[in-house]
Design a protein around this motif. Structure first.
Motif, mmCIF file in Angstrom:
data_model
loop_
_atom_site.group_PDB
_atom_site.id
_atom_site.type_symbol
_atom_site.label_atom_id
_atom_site.label_comp_id
_atom_site.label_asym_id
_atom_site.label_seq_id
_atom_site.Cartn_x
_atom_site.Cartn_y
_atom_site.Cartn_z
ATOM 1 N N SER A 53 -34.154 -18.321 32.948
ATOM 2 C CA SER A 53 -33.989 -17.978 34.125
ATOM 3 C C SER A 53 -33.662 -16.413 34.097
ATOM 4 O O SER A 53 -32.371 -15.978 34.294
ATOM 5 N N PRO A 54 -34.332 -15.477 33.628
ATOM 6 C CA PRO A 54 -34.144 -14.292 33.122
ATOM 7 C C PRO A 54 -33.669 -13.302 34.415
ATOM 8 O O PRO A 54 -33.021 -12.242 34.246
ATOM 9 N N ASP A 55 -34.000 -13.675 35.711
ATOM 10 C CA ASP A 55 -33.663 -12.916 36.862
ATOM 11 C C ASP A 55 -32.246 -12.950 37.252
ATOM 12 O O ASP A 55 -31.591 -12.320 38.087
ATOM 13 N N LYS A 56 -31.476 -13.942 36.684
ATOM 14 C CA LYS A 56 -29.976 -14.412 36.867
ATOM 15 C C LYS A 56 -29.307 -13.640 35.701
ATOM 16 O O LYS A 56 -29.416 -14.255 34.533
ATOM 17 N N VAL A 57 -28.398 -12.672 36.212
ATOM 18 C CA VAL A 57 -27.553 -12.066 35.103
ATOM 19 C C VAL A 57 -25.870 -12.173 35.564
ATOM 20 O O VAL A 57 -25.639 -12.247 36.673
ATOM 21 N N TYR A 58 -25.241 -12.854 34.717
ATOM 22 C CA TYR A 58 -23.863 -13.384 35.119
ATOM 23 C C TYR A 58 -22.894 -12.208 34.194
ATOM 24 O O TYR A 58 -22.785 -12.292 33.059
ATOM 25 N N VAL A 59 -22.015 -11.489 35.208
ATOM 26 C CA VAL A 59 -21.115 -10.656 34.376
ATOM 27 C C VAL A 59 -19.876 -11.676 34.022
ATOM 28 O O VAL A 59 -19.723 -12.517 34.339
ATOM 29 N N ASN A 60 -19.140 -11.001 33.050
ATOM 30 C CA ASN A 60 -17.848 -11.853 32.480
ATOM 31 C C ASN A 60 -16.991 -12.134 33.455
ATOM 32 O O ASN A 60 -16.737 -11.715 34.815
ATOM 33 N N THR A 61 -16.339 -13.289 33.379
ATOM 34 C CA THR A 61 -15.580 -13.734 34.178
ATOM 35 C C THR A 61 -14.141 -12.910 34.004
ATOM 36 O O THR A 61 -14.103 -12.096 33.089
ATOM 37 N N PRO A 62 -13.437 -12.971 35.390
ATOM 38 C CA PRO A 62 -12.251 -11.694 35.415
ATOM 39 C C PRO A 62 -11.313 -11.983 33.961
ATOM 40 O O PRO A 62 -10.883 -13.156 33.737
ATOM 41 N N TRP A 63 -11.004 -11.007 33.375
ATOM 42 C CA TRP A 63 -10.143 -10.801 32.263
ATOM 43 C C TRP A 63 -8.632 -11.429 32.686
ATOM 44 O O TRP A 63 -8.053 -12.251 31.697
ATOM 45 N N ASN A 64 -8.319 -10.978 33.762
ATOM 46 C CA ASN A 64 -6.827 -11.379 34.087
ATOM 47 C C ASN A 64 -7.126 -11.034 35.627
ATOM 48 O O ASN A 64 -7.932 -10.781 36.364
ATOM 49 N N ALA A 65 -5.756 -11.427 36.287
ATOM 50 C CA ALA A 65 -5.460 -11.282 37.796
ATOM 51 C C ALA A 65 -5.704 -9.833 38.317
ATOM 52 O O ALA A 65 -6.336 -9.617 39.310
ATOM 53 N N GLN A 66 -5.523 -9.015 37.496
ATOM 54 C CA GLN A 66 -5.732 -7.501 38.028
ATOM 55 C C GLN A 66 -7.295 -7.049 37.733
ATOM 56 O O GLN A 66 -7.560 -6.109 38.222
ATOM 57 N N GLU A 67 -7.871 -7.439 36.498
ATOM 58 C CA GLU A 67 -9.090 -6.819 36.090
ATOM 59 C C GLU A 67 -10.123 -7.721 36.634
ATOM 60 O O GLU A 67 -10.379 -8.943 36.428
#
Length: 863
Positions: A53-67
């Protein structure tokens, strides 16, 4: 009993099953996921997409509560080798007691060290120790890999590490050396499949996907990150593909340069006199500056009089430091007509207006990019550029955006910032690039411009019309006259090439006993005329890389090798195979090394040599002592050692008679440089030199000066210095006796070379046309009618290659022709060159170096 019918039924049942299994194996062997990593100077982010499913791009989950998406590019190494990556690394460091902080290594903004520094190890910013740069990137990528793999497997537990294609982003202006560090670090971090994506190309792919860019139109990408700024112009072809229309430009002018200027202010002004013992507080202040400058500069319509406060916790200071800081700030205000304020009621706080922050630290950095954009656009007035895409973390700076918008719109160009989070633009483009590498039809292809000519050094059949002007490059190989150092063009300057461009050349080693062959890669800064033969020692030629191929034993039979170089992509790839009857029968171990840090960079300047002879190649990319000591680098070190020439013996056989003083001095003065040149090119090898100085039979005890093989070149230099150029009665000299002494030496090395320097032939009327020969029948006592050429054949059979350098070719030509004919009969080769007293001694050693290097890596092109 098996009938034909039962065989047919079995075939019908089994074959589909086999095909399904083979298809499944093929599918499973291909990467199923692309993970793009934007490893930035100040911040890092990754994103992923499944090939299904190349149309879907997932960015990394939050590194911590602030980022939300990006974390800081920082690495903390504890004394027990525990590693922490990201903002957490900085927070842990700033929370440490001063005694604890002295025991750790902390690195921040280290990515740009690959561009700005040539050293292979980096100092921690608390100046408490060094570590090799490869380890820094490998440890960082390993942390990212673990996190990304967990996220991928949370969505599809069947995904394994070998199912992932990792795409790392790099600035377009980076050198190939910097890219090689990233690739090596990726390998050490166990990123199984790795590609590199140029950051402006990733941005261009996203710009085309997210915006309505018409075909046959042109646009510019201005990628302003924390470390670098890249400026690239593209044309959209009718088929939707993208093509560079200008070689990328840029430099180290990203937003981290603001921090650098503030750091210089702290160390050179505010904390002058106390900075060296206050590195922890300086770094804490820089973190505060990073937050304040980013926050203030990204607020629309911020008041220029708004106060910006940078705090220095009082626990960092000694009692007498406060007075020093106050005096430093007062002096600075008086000298620069500024009104910086210092509050010392509790913590020490430095206060300035946003205008002062802008004028003193931000605007000088912005102006560098504005000037470069204006210069680039003004150089393309004949091209209609419709849109400019402003991407990268620095694009969030409102003053920067407003000034750039005014600059481009004045030229009729629309400035566009990504609608989505600008910090994700590059990493999403990296994912798109990776999908394109895997054949996704949704990603357009890219074509790049070559900033210079690039080609391979080769040896071809001698052509008097083409090569007659360079007689010193003529040599004999397998009874044929050959021309060395021919530049074989691969790509021309400003030629547009696809990422999948490659060249294949078929060669055979000059010596069938070779265990290692090398093909040198050169760049040429001038224009290339296809009708004119070019040579790799011309001005403007620079050796930039080498393809090394390990050869298995061939039993004395000269093999045929096909070398393939993929050169259109972000990384160069080399492969080689053994050829029989025109078809590959065995893959050979081939590798790439880069010779210096200044090549293959879009912003690299042209270079040329004032000499008509190229200097010997400088050191390729090899591991430093810090890297050798690093556990992560041990495997890579072993690979380097496998590819290296293990040992080399070079014997200098020199005529010491009264006309040879200039040559004797040349070897004496340059032999140390000669050894260093070999060692720099093959740093793991052992190089030994020996000396056979000779005169004539009438010279008694002075007839020979012998020094056995030694690794110390001063032994040879001192032996020559103690001798005078004297002796020799008639014209010919005792060459035969000298060759017999050469045979007696303890030759032990893997590779062996005999360098013979003279201006006179050997005794025997068949070797010359001189009347003055006391031993014209070659009947000197003790020689038993041996012939020089017979001894040369014996030496060649021992793997000793022969170089003859003459000061008087008219006197030695006949001897050289006899020697060559004898070696030709055995398919051995020699080289015959000349040197005169009016030439610089460096030229003599250059002739020797060139022959030795060619002996170590010589290839003859067969097609």
């Amino acid at each position: 009993h098996i009938t034909p019918a039962s065989l047919f039924i079995l075939f019908i049942l089994v074959v589909p099953f086999i095909l399904v299994v083979l298809f499944s194996v093929f599918i499973m062997s291909q990467p199923r996921v692309v993970v793009g990593i934007d490893f930035g100077t100040s911040g890092t982010i990754y994103a992923l997409s499944f090939l299904s499913s190349p149309d879907k791009v997932y960015v990394n989950t939050p590194w911590n509560a602030q980022e939300r998406s990006k974390t800081r590019t920082a690495l903390l190494i504890h004394p027990d080798d525990k590693v922490v990556f990201g903002t957490e690394a900085l927070n842990d460091f700033f929370d440490m007691r001063e005694s604890e902080a002295r025991e750790v290594l902390i690195f921040d903004n280290f990515k740009m060290k690959l561009y700005t520094e040539k050293r292979k190890h980096l100092l921690s910013f608390n100046m408490k120790g060094r570590t090799c740069r490869t380890r820094l990137f490998a440890e960082s990528l390993s942390c990212i890999r673990s996190r990304a793999l967990a996220q991928v497997q949370s969505q599809d537990p069947t995904i394994q590490e070998q199912d992932i294609l990792w795409v790392l982003t790099t600035p377009a202006i980076w050198t190939q050396d910097a890219k090689q560090v990233m690739l090596k670090a990726a390998s050490l971090a166990k990123l199984t499949h790795t590609e590199l994506s140029l950051e402006p190309e990733a941005a261009a792919l996203m710009a085309q996907q997210q915006n309505d860019i018409k075909t046959t139109s042109n646009f510019i990408v201005i990628d302003a990150g924390a470390g670098t700024v890249d400026i690239t112009l593209y044309e959209v072809n009718e088929d939707g593909t993208l093509k560079e229309i200008h070689v990328p430009r840029g430099g180290a002018m990203g937003s981290s340069l603001i921090n650098k200027k503030f750091e210089e202010f702290l160390e050179g002004t505010m904390l002058r006199g106390i900075a060296e013992r206050n590195q922890q507080r300086i770094r804490k202040a820089l973190e505060d500056v990073e937050i304040k400058k980013t926050g203030a500069a990204s607020v629309p319509d911020i008041s220029l009089t708004k106060k910006i406060t940078i705090a220095f916790p009082s626990r960092f200071f000694r009692d007498d430091d406060e007075k020093t800081v106050q005096e430093n700030i007062k002096e600075y205000n008086e000298e620069n007509n500024t009104a910086l304020e210092l509050d010392t009621d509790d913590d020490i706080k430095l206060r300035m207006t946003f205008k002062e922050l802008l004028d003193l630290f931000i605007q000088p950095v912005i102006q560098q990019t504005l000037d470069l954009v204006a210069e680039t656009l003004d150089g393309f007035v004949e091209k209609s550029i419709e849109k400019a895409f402003f991407v990268g973390g620095f694009s969030s700076c409102i003053p920067f955006y407003n000034q750039l918008k005014q600059l481009v719109e004045h030229r009729g160009i629309t400035l566009i910032k990504p609608a989505a989070d600008a910090s994700q633009f590059i990493v999403r483009g990296a994912v798109a690039y990776g999908l394109g590498c895997l054949g996704s039809q949704s990603v357009p292809s890219l074509k790049r411009l070559f900033p210079f000519c690039i080609g391979l050094e080769t040896m071809v059949d001698w052509n008097e019309d083409k090569h007659g002007s360079r007689p010193e490059l003529k040599c004999r190989v397998s009874k044929k006259d050959k021309c060395q150092k021919v530049f074989q063009i691969i790509a021309r300057k400003n030629e547009s090439v696809s990422p999948f461009s490659f060249v294949e050349k078929t060669y055979h080693p000059v010596d069938p006993r070779q265990e290692l062959v090398e093909v040198m890669i050169f760049k040429f800064d001038g224009e290339f005329d296809g009708d004119l033969e070019r040579f790799t020692d011309e001005p403007g030629m620079t050796a930039i890389g080498v393809i090394s191929v390990d050869l298995p034993p061939f039993g004395g039979v000269t093999p045929v090798i096909k070398v393939r170089l993929e050169y259109g992509g972000t990384r160069y790839k080399a492969s080689a195979s053994l050829i029989k009857a025109g078809s590959p029968i065995k893959q050979l171990n081939a590798s790439m090394s880069w010779i210096n840090d200044s090549h293959l960079s879009a912003s690299s300047s042209s270079s040329s040599s004032s000499s008509s002879y190229a200097a010997p190649p400088s050191k390729p990319f090899v591991l430093t002592q810090e890297e050798k000591d690093c556990e992560l680098c041990k495997d890579e070190m072993e690979k380097v050692q496998i590819r290296s020439v293990k040992s080399l013996d070079v014997c200098f056989m020199i005529d010491f008679t009264n006309t040879m003083e200039r040559c004797m001095d040349g070897v004496r003065m340059q032999i140390g440089h000669f050894i260093n040149s070999i060692k720099s090119r093959y740093p793991q090898s052992t190089v030994r030199v020996s000396l056979v100085g000779y005169r004539d039979l009438i010279d008694g005890i002075k007839r020979f000066v012998i020094r056995e093989f030694t690794e110390d070149p001063t032994v040879i230099a001192e032996a020559i210095e103690r001798e005078k150029a004297e002796g020799g009665g008639d014209i010919p000299e005792d060459v035969l006796g000298a060759l017999m002494e050469v045979k007696k030496l303890e030759w032990m090395a893997q590779r062996r070379v005999l360098v013979h320097i003279t201006d006179a032939p050997c005794h025997g009327s068949k070797y010359h046309g001189h009347d003055d020969d006391q031993y014209s029948r070659n009947n000197a006592p003790g020689y038993d009618d041996q012939l020089c050429e017979e001894i040369l054949v014996e030496l060649n059979e021992q793997g000793i290659r022969y170089l003859l350098i003459s000061k008087d070719k008219a006197s030695t030509d006949k001897m050289a022709n006899i020697f060559q004919a004898a070696l030709d009969d055995r398919n051995y080769s020699m080289e015959y060159n000349s040197f005169s007293d009016n030439q610089d001694p460096e030229h003599l050693i250059t002739l020797i170096e060139r022959f030795v290097f060619n002996s170590l890596r010589s290839l003859d092109e067969t097609e």
